[in-house]
Design a protein around this motif. Structure first.
Motif, PDB file in Angstrom:
ATOM      1  N   ASN A   1       0.846  -1.188   0.000  1.00 54.37           N
ATOM      2  CA  ASN A   1       0.000   0.000   0.000  1.00 54.37           C
ATOM      3  C   ASN A   1       0.885   1.242   0.000  1.00 54.37           C
ATOM      4  OD1 ASN A   1      -2.923  -0.760   0.270  1.00 54.37           O
ATOM      5  ND2 ASN A   1      -2.105  -1.914   2.013  1.00 54.37           N
TER       6      ASN A   1
ATOM      7  N   GLN B   1       1.414   3.234   3.209  1.00 54.02           N
ATOM      8  CA  GLN B   1       2.232   2.700   4.292  1.00 54.02           C
ATOM      9  C   GLN B   1       3.682   3.173   4.213  1.00 54.02           C
ATOM     10  OE1 GLN B   1       0.124  -1.617   4.468  1.00 54.02           O
ATOM     11  NE2 GLN B   1       1.767  -1.296   5.946  1.00 54.02           N
TER      12      GLN B   1
ATOM     13  N   SER C   1      -8.278   5.226  -1.801  1.00 51.97           N
ATOM     14  CA  SER C   1      -7.335   4.716  -2.793  1.00 51.97           C
ATOM     15  C   SER C   1      -7.774   5.106  -4.199  1.00 51.97           C
ATOM     16  CB  SER C   1      -7.230   3.189  -2.708  1.00 51.97           C
ATOM     17  OG  SER C   1      -6.598   2.789  -1.526  1.00 51.97           O
TER      18      SER C   1
ATOM     19  N   SER D   1      -1.106  -3.337  -6.433  1.00 52.86           N
ATOM     20  CA  SER D   1      -1.356  -2.356  -5.381  1.00 52.86           C
ATOM     21  C   SER D   1      -1.913  -1.076  -6.000  1.00 52.86           C
ATOM     22  CB  SER D   1      -0.070  -2.048  -4.611  1.00 52.86           C
ATOM     23  OG  SER D   1       0.893  -1.485  -5.481  1.00 52.86           O
TER      24      SER D   1
ATOM     25  N   GLN E   1      -2.641   6.609  -2.722  1.00 54.37           N
ATOM     26  CA  GLN E   1      -3.631   6.718  -1.658  1.00 54.37           C
ATOM     27  C   GLN E   1      -3.511   8.089  -1.013  1.00 54.37           C
ATOM     28  OE1 GLN E   1      -2.148   3.033   0.113  1.00 54.37           O
ATOM     29  NE2 GLN E   1      -4.174   2.128  -0.034  1.00 54.37           N
TER      30      GLN E   1
ATOM     31  N   ALA F   1      -4.158   2.580   5.492  1.00 62.29           N
ATOM     32  CA  ALA F   1      -4.441   1.472   4.572  1.00 62.29           C
ATOM     33  C   ALA F   1      -5.690   0.716   5.009  1.00 62.29           C
ATOM     34  CB  ALA F   1      -3.238   0.536   4.501  1.00 62.29           C
TER      35      ALA F   1
ATOM     36  N   GLU G   1      -9.272   0.274   2.934  1.00 65.91           N
ATOM     37  CA  GLU G   1      -9.983  -0.997   2.748  1.00 65.91           C
ATOM     38  C   GLU G   1     -11.457  -0.867   3.106  1.00 65.91           C
ATOM     39  OE1 GLU G   1      -8.201  -4.106   4.996  1.00 65.91           O
ATOM     40  OE2 GLU G   1      -6.235  -3.933   4.017  1.00 65.91           O
TER      41      GLU G   1
END
Length: 392
Positions: A209, A212, A236, A247, A251, A368, A372
């Motif tokens: 991600n 991150q 995202s 990926s 983001q 992240a 989701e």
């Protein structure tokens, strides 16, 4: 510029005594890709010597031994940890940081870890617990804290010139499409490139991600404002430029902070933008500061006190001034190594200790998780007072 530690933060007498005993501090390196530049800098610090290097790829190991001629080479990390040296540079892939950091701390080594500190919540809690149980010395290697303009902004804030911080922004843009597949010799490829061998496999970046990898864009702002993130909502982009990577292209996250000054962060891995890099902006009650976006750009400053009728271009120093100024990433790597080296030798607190490392890292992990959940707002715990609820 040597890191200045207030007298109240100096460690007890026993820790100070260590700095008198260690006339030469010995260093080991795990990961001779990016990590090699840090090892070479330690060899330039008076009283430090790199004595061990480890990498599973023979070509990288040979290059490291040539660059650090006084170092013994290892293919096996456990074997290297049995050697009697003082400091371990952990520069392995981020998903492996927790295993390698904890093993080094348990072997009695001080640790300078590459970013981000941890890959998962379980990893983060393990590192915090291991630092506590071993009383180990740990520093996160966030080199972007050593940008010269970040320190110039800090001075403006401390002097009251900019007033109160209202909002900050940070971006990290790195088009990784050319380094998402890797072969057995450590050579990177774009999987769409016809030259990519059939034996190449996805590197850690291909399933990562982007948010991150937030510490480069977030860490300097938290250091600058003495703040921490308390909650996040993140979205995202999806994977549009190169679906085989898997990926998201990028983001974008909005963080609430302890001091009530929201932070916006964008981490982009697969967008065709050149040049990439970091960008920061600082909105305050009395002015505004911005870093340059490209080599041909300049920094910018506006003060609302009547001294500036319009935004002015500013050429702040590229990095803090140290004897290691001629180093990687425009000199900021030198600031990082110099700060660690002198704090450790004096027995002073770590410049970026384990809880600060988690202040920089956990926002990306929770962002992240928010992505989701389609932007659901997620709370970010403080490891100083709370244990992390992991998924394991």
């Amino acid at each position: 510029m040597e890191h200045v530690v207030p007298p109240s933060r100096i460690l007890p007498e026993a820790s100070q005594e260590r700095s008198k005993v260690l006339t030469t501090i010995t260093v080991g390196l795990l990961g001779a890709g990016r990590g090699l530049s840090l090892a070479q800098l330690f060899d330039r610090v008076p009283g430090y010597r790199v004595v061990a290097v480890c990498d599973t790829i023979p070509e990288r190991l040979d290059r490291a031994r040539s660059a650090c001629p006084r170092a013994e080479g290892f293919r096996d990390y456990a074997a290297m940890l049995r050697e009697p040296f003082d400091v371990m540079i952990v520069a392995s892939a981020p998903p492996n940081h927790a295993d390698h950091v904890c093993a080094a701390l348990e072997a009695g080594k001080a640790v300078l870890s590459e970013v981000p500190a941890a890959h998962t919540l379980d990893d983060a809690q393990r590192i915090v617990d291991t630092v506590a149980s071993t009383s180990g010395y740990y520093m996160l290697g966030e080199n972007c804290n050593y940008y010269g303009f970040i320190h110039a902004w800090k001075k403006l804030l401390e002097e009251g010139v900019l007033g109160e911080v209202i909002h900050t922004e940070g971006e990290y843009v790195h088009d990784i499409r050319g380094i998402t597949w890797v072969d057995a010799d450590g050579r990177y490829y774009n999987p769409a490139d016809p030259r990519c061998p059939a034996t190449a496999r996805p590197s850690w970046r291909a399933r990562y991600n982007p948010i991150q990898y937030i510490t480069h864009s977030l860490g300097p702002l938290l250091w600058l404002t003495s703040d921490r993130c308390t909650s996040v909502s993140c979205l995202s982009t999806g994977c549009r430029t190169q679906p085989e990577i898997g990926s998201p292209d990028g983001q974008i996250a909005l963080f609430e902070t302890n001091n009530g000054a929201p932070i916006r962060q964008s981490c982009i891995f697969s967008a065709p933008k050149e040049p990439g890099g970091q960008w920061y902006s600082l909105y305050c009650s009395r002015g505004y500061a911005e870093s340059k976006r490209a080599p041909w750009d300049s920094g910018k400053l506006y003060l609302a006190d009547g001294t500036m009728q319009e935004i002015q271009r500013k050429e702040w120093p590229a990095a803090v001034e140290t004897p290691l100024a001629s180093s990687g990433h425009g000199g900021i790597d030198g600031g990082l190594v110099w700060d660690f080296a002198h704090a450790f030798r004096r027995g002073a607190p770590s410049p970026i200790d384990v809880h600060t490392a988690m202040d920089y890292t956990l926002p990306g992990i929770y962002a992240a998780l928010s992505a989701e959940r389609n932007g659901e707002r997620v709370r970010i715990p403080d490891t100083r007072t709370e244990r992390l609820v992991t998924r394991s």
